[in-house]
Design an enzyme around this catalytic site. Structure first.
Site, PDB file in Angstrom:
ATOM      1  N   HIS A  84       0.832  -1.209   0.000  1.00  0.00           N
ATOM      2  CA  HIS A  84       0.000   0.000   0.000  1.00  0.00           C
ATOM      3  C   HIS A  84       0.865   1.258   0.000  1.00  0.00           C
ATOM      4  CE1 HIS A  84      -3.146  -2.743   2.050  1.00  0.00           C
ATOM      5  NE2 HIS A  84      -3.414  -2.644   0.769  1.00  0.00           N
ATOM      6  N   HIS A  85       2.149   1.115  -0.387  1.00  0.00           N
ATOM      7  CA  HIS A  85       3.008   2.314  -0.326  1.00  0.00           C
ATOM      8  C   HIS A  85       2.556   3.351  -1.345  1.00  0.00           C
ATOM      9  CE1 HIS A  85       4.940   0.463  -3.795  1.00  0.00           C
ATOM     10  NE2 HIS A  85       5.604   1.569  -3.985  1.00  0.00           N
ATOM     11  N   LYS A 134      -2.757  -2.363  -7.843  1.00  0.00           N
ATOM     12  CA  LYS A 134      -3.059  -2.691  -9.240  1.00  0.00           C
ATOM     13  C   LYS A 134      -2.526  -4.073  -9.563  1.00  0.00           C
ATOM     14  CE  LYS A 134      -4.319  -1.067 -13.362  1.00  0.00           C
ATOM     15  NZ  LYS A 134      -5.136  -2.264 -13.504  1.00  0.00           N
ATOM     16  N   LYS A 186       7.315  -4.425 -10.251  1.00  0.00           N
ATOM     17  CA  LYS A 186       7.143  -4.029 -11.650  1.00  0.00           C
ATOM     18  C   LYS A 186       6.717  -2.557 -11.767  1.00  0.00           C
ATOM     19  CE  LYS A 186       5.156  -7.532 -13.544  1.00  0.00           C
ATOM     20  NZ  LYS A 186       4.115  -8.472 -13.989  1.00  0.00           N
ATOM     21  N   ASP A 205       7.888   3.285 -13.130  1.00  0.00           N
ATOM     22  CA  ASP A 205       7.321   4.546 -12.614  1.00  0.00           C
ATOM     23  C   ASP A 205       5.813   4.638 -12.787  1.00  0.00           C
ATOM     24  OD1 ASP A 205       9.705   5.670 -11.696  1.00  0.00           O
ATOM     25  OD2 ASP A 205      10.255   6.325 -13.721  1.00  0.00           O
ATOM     26  N   LYS A 250      -2.963  -8.712  -6.923  1.00  0.00           N
ATOM     27  CA  LYS A 250      -3.305  -9.758  -7.892  1.00  0.00           C
ATOM     28  C   LYS A 250      -4.558 -10.464  -7.417  1.00  0.00           C
ATOM     29  CE  LYS A 250      -1.544 -11.414 -11.716  1.00  0.00           C
ATOM     30  NZ  LYS A 250      -0.843 -10.586 -12.718  1.00  0.00           N
ATOM     31  N   SER A 252      -2.192   0.095 -18.730  1.00  0.00           N
ATOM     32  CA  SER A 252      -3.336   0.123 -17.803  1.00  0.00           C
ATOM     33  C   SER A 252      -3.348   1.457 -17.041  1.00  0.00           C
ATOM     34  CB  SER A 252      -3.234  -1.014 -16.787  1.00  0.00           C
ATOM     35  OG  SER A 252      -3.828  -2.179 -17.298  1.00  0.00           O
TER      36      SER A 252
HETATM   37  P1  NAD Z   1      -3.625 -16.086 -21.891  1.00  0.00           P
HETATM   38  O1  NAD Z   1      -4.594 -16.878 -21.106  1.00  0.00           O
HETATM   39  O2  NAD Z   1      -4.152 -15.092 -22.862  1.00  0.00           O
HETATM   40  O3  NAD Z   1      -2.602 -17.020 -22.699  1.00  0.00           O
HETATM   41  C1  NAD Z   1      -1.848 -18.053 -22.132  1.00  0.00           C
HETATM   42  C2  NAD Z   1      -1.554 -19.055 -23.235  1.00  0.00           C
HETATM   43  O4  NAD Z   1      -0.650 -20.041 -22.732  1.00  0.00           O
HETATM   44  C3  NAD Z   1      -2.823 -19.801 -23.692  1.00  0.00           C
HETATM   45  O5  NAD Z   1      -2.896 -19.759 -25.098  1.00  0.00           O
HETATM   46  C4  NAD Z   1      -2.618 -21.212 -23.158  1.00  0.00           C
HETATM   47  O6  NAD Z   1      -3.237 -22.204 -23.964  1.00  0.00           O
HETATM   48  C5  NAD Z   1      -1.095 -21.322 -23.195  1.00  0.00           C
HETATM   49  N1  NAD Z   1      -0.562 -22.365 -22.325  1.00  0.00           N
HETATM   50  C6  NAD Z   1      -1.029 -22.808 -21.128  1.00  0.00           C
HETATM   51  N2  NAD Z   1      -0.255 -23.800 -20.647  1.00  0.00           N
HETATM   52  C7  NAD Z   1       0.722 -23.989 -21.563  1.00  0.00           C
HETATM   53  C8  NAD Z   1       1.823 -24.879 -21.643  1.00  0.00           C
HETATM   54  N3  NAD Z   1       2.071 -25.766 -20.684  1.00  0.00           N
HETATM   55  N4  NAD Z   1       2.643 -24.805 -22.729  1.00  0.00           N
HETATM   56  C9  NAD Z   1       2.410 -23.907 -23.711  1.00  0.00           C
HETATM   57  N5  NAD Z   1       1.366 -23.033 -23.686  1.00  0.00           N
HETATM   58  C10 NAD Z   1       0.534 -23.079 -22.629  1.00  0.00           C
HETATM   59  O7  NAD Z   1      -2.683 -15.398 -20.797  1.00  0.00           O
HETATM   60  P2  NAD Z   1      -1.782 -14.101 -20.991  1.00  0.00           P
HETATM   61  O8  NAD Z   1      -2.579 -12.922 -20.546  1.00  0.00           O
HETATM   62  O9  NAD Z   1      -1.154 -14.103 -22.344  1.00  0.00           O
HETATM   63  O10 NAD Z   1      -0.687 -14.339 -19.856  1.00  0.00           O
HETATM   64  C11 NAD Z   1       0.459 -15.151 -20.074  1.00  0.00           C
HETATM   65  C12 NAD Z   1       1.511 -14.849 -19.027  1.00  0.00           C
HETATM   66  O11 NAD Z   1       1.851 -13.465 -19.080  1.00  0.00           O
HETATM   67  C13 NAD Z   1       1.081 -15.102 -17.577  1.00  0.00           C
HETATM   68  O12 NAD Z   1       2.201 -15.498 -16.836  1.00  0.00           O
HETATM   69  C14 NAD Z   1       0.637 -13.738 -17.120  1.00  0.00           C
HETATM   70  O13 NAD Z   1       0.685 -13.598 -15.704  1.00  0.00           O
HETATM   71  C15 NAD Z   1       1.664 -12.863 -17.811  1.00  0.00           C
HETATM   72  N6  NAD Z   1       1.247 -11.468 -17.971  1.00  0.00           N
HETATM   73  C16 NAD Z   1       0.119 -11.130 -18.628  1.00  0.00           C
HETATM   74  C17 NAD Z   1      -0.212  -9.787 -18.780  1.00  0.00           C
HETATM   75  C18 NAD Z   1      -1.421  -9.350 -19.574  1.00  0.00           C
HETATM   76  O14 NAD Z   1      -1.544  -8.139 -19.835  1.00  0.00           O
HETATM   77  N7  NAD Z   1      -2.298 -10.222 -20.012  1.00  0.00           N
HETATM   78  C19 NAD Z   1       0.610  -8.788 -18.221  1.00  0.00           C
HETATM   79  C20 NAD Z   1       1.771  -9.173 -17.561  1.00  0.00           C
HETATM   80  C21 NAD Z   1       2.090 -10.503 -17.437  1.00  0.00           C
END
Ligand code: NAD
Length: 475
Positions: A69-70, A75, A99, A104, A111, A367
């Site tokens: 909460h700093h 988010k 992150k 910034d 989460k 975002s």
């Molecule tokens: P998503 O659900 O849109 O896509 C994930 C994809 O990974 C899917 O197509 C799924 O079928 C595939 N998948 C699942 N298990 C798998 C495996 N064992 N091998 C290969 N593919 C596999 O999710 P996303 O939003 O793209 O998020 C992906 C990663 O990025 C997560 O770790 C998430 O926390 C991180 N992330 C997402 C965002 C965002 O804006 N969406 C931001 C920062 C970080």
């Protein structure tokens, strides 16, 4: 022992982040108790609620964790997956804090997660669960434009964010800032242009910046630049698909793509949009006509390549496969894809790891732009686009008069154009990712830190200490 712990050896996922934090803490001289405060999760809300699915009542397990909460609001995304558990959500919330500090973005980390498999539940029922989850958050004051602002993550997207907003608005009618209670919304519901592809584009900008640094490229025996670099991407979801598209467009060669059901490989390169179409039409990437199938999807990570981008889930590179990874650069698009043991093995091999707390920060950066747009109630570019075009036209007239030469219609179109929302969002994102990269690299060099992850943690922790000090909390 959880499934996570099997892969991460003796550590829980949260321990992995603590371990990374502790490595960075060696470079920071501040009282231990204060570092413990930064590390700890401030609030953990674990809930169970009933939802009627068909004729049965199902009890749903869900979480929202506010790590720090700093800065407020907190988010962080919401994920839908059967793997959701408290340890995972606490870790992902902590990653959000670090992150945001690096890029910034003035938020504390948070989460959320719901333990469901969205692939086996109808859209109607996902809507019911999402709305009920949102009302639980409202009841406990865990959501709001100035409190905690969710976003999409693994298994969620624009649709879910719309339901969250709509539920919030119906219970808080008259709140003029209600749109800012969640980001990643569709444009028609107050979203910002460029959010959907932001994380993947941020990954692209970060890796491109690294590839332009001669010293870094020579250290792993690669040429400068992205063109011709051989890339493997795991996960063709929101982050992976967009990252793959931007790399492909920039002249890099996507030699393999891995999904749940298997991977595909073509050493001459895959056309990302054709693969995506094939996936849409067939429900699988396998049997793509211009590629070879790899049945065991994990094996794709071990293929010869220049850059490996895990963009699916955590802990996919662990002590049992790290030695077989041949990539010279690993870009952590997913959160926590490398366990601490694997990190050490890869470090020893001289692999450059671009850490998640920097590389996938494009999502939260845009975002932040969406949140600002919602609070200001005006689209980016609306006030200045025409003004800029008029000024540019005047400039052009003067130049044509002085040079006694007419500029072509095509050139005029390019020069006169005022900034649209998408132009401003992308330039803000590009600038953020470039700056972040160089700040981490400067710290790495000046403190002689062994890798980018530790340097990124040092940068982040120092910024959090600074804001606590300014709040008057730390002496
Ligand atoms: P998503 O659900 O849109 O896509 C994930 C994809 O990974 C899917 O197509 C799924 O079928 C595939 N998948 C699942 N298990 C798998 C495996 N064992 N091998 C290969 N593919 C596999 O999710 P996303 O939003 O793209 O998020 C992906 C990663 O990025 C997560 O770790 C998430 O926390 C991180 N992330 C997402 C965002 C965002 O804006 N969406 C931001 C920062 C970080």
């Amino acid at each position: 022992m959880s499934k996570n712990q099997n892969k991460t050896g003796s550590y829980s996922f949260f321990n992995c982040i603590e371990k990374n934090f502790d490595k960075a803490a060696r470079f920071i001289s501040i009282e231990k108790g204060l570092l413990e405060q930064i590390k700890a999760c401030n609030s953990v809300y674990r809930m169970h609620f009933p939802v009627k699915i068909g004729k049965e009542v199902k009890v749903i397990e869900a979480y929202r964790v506010q790590h720090s909460h700093h800065k407020l609001p907190c988010k962080g995304g919401i994920r839908y997956s059967m793997k959701v558990n408290q340890d995972e959500i606490m870790t992902l919330a902590a990653l959000m804090t670090y992150k945001c500090a690096i890029v910034d973005v003035p938020f504390g980390g948070a989460k959320g997660g719901i333990k469901i498999d969205p692939q086996t539940i109808s859209s109607e029922n996902i809507e019911k669960i999402t709305r009920r989850y949102t009302s639980e958050l409202i009841k406990k004051n865990f959501i709001g434009p100035g409190i905690d602002v969710p976003a999409p993550d693994y298994g969620t997207g624009e649709k879910e964010m719309s339901w969250i907003f709509d539920t919030f608005l119906s219970l808080r009618s008259g709140d003029v800032d209600a749109l800012a209670c969640v980001t990643g919304k569709p444009i028609s519901q107050g979203g910002v242009r460029g959010r959907k592809e932001a994380t993947g584009l941020g990954v692209f900008y970060g890796i491109r910046e690294l590839c332009h640094v001669k010293e870094e490229m020579y250290s792993v025996g690669l040429d400068v630049g992205l063109v011709g670099k051989k890339i493997i991407i795991q996960g063709l979801g929101n982050v992976g698909y967009h990252a793959a598209s931007f790399f492909h467009e920039s002249g890099a060669i996507i030699i393999a793509l891995a999904e749940r059901e298997g991977a595909i490989y073509n050493k001459k390169g895959l056309n990302v949009s054709k693969v995506f179409l094939h996936l849409k039409n067939n429900g699988s990437i396998l049997n793509f006509p211009e590629a070879k199938n790899i049945e065991n999807t994990e094996k794709a990570l071990e293929l010869e390549c220049d850059i490996l981008i895990p963009a699916a889930l955590e802990n996919v590179i662990h002590k049992n496969n790290a030695n077989r990874i041949k990539a010279k650069i690993i870009g952590e698009a997913a959160n926590g894809p490398i366990t601490p043991e694997a990190d050490e093995i890869l470090d020893k091999k001289g692999v450059i790891i671009v850490p998640d707390i920097y590389l996938n920060a494009g999502g939260v950066t845009v975002s932040y732009f969406e949140w600002l747009k919602n609070l200001s109630h005006v689209r980016y570019g609306r006030m200045e686009k025409k003004f800029r075009e008029n000024v540019n036209a005047e400039f052009l007239k003067v130049i044509e008069t002085i040079c006694k030469k007419k500029i072509s219609i095509e050139e005029k179109k390019m020069i006169l154009r005022g900034p649209r929302e998408i132009d401003l969002v992308r330039s803000g994102l590009e600038d953020t990712m470039i700056n972040g990269f160089h700040k981490i690299r400067d710290i790495k060099k000046s403190l002689k830190i062994e890798n980018m992850r530790t340097a990124a943690f040092v940068l982040s922790i120092n910024k959090i200490i600074d804001s606590y000090e300014k709040l008057g909390i730390f002496p």
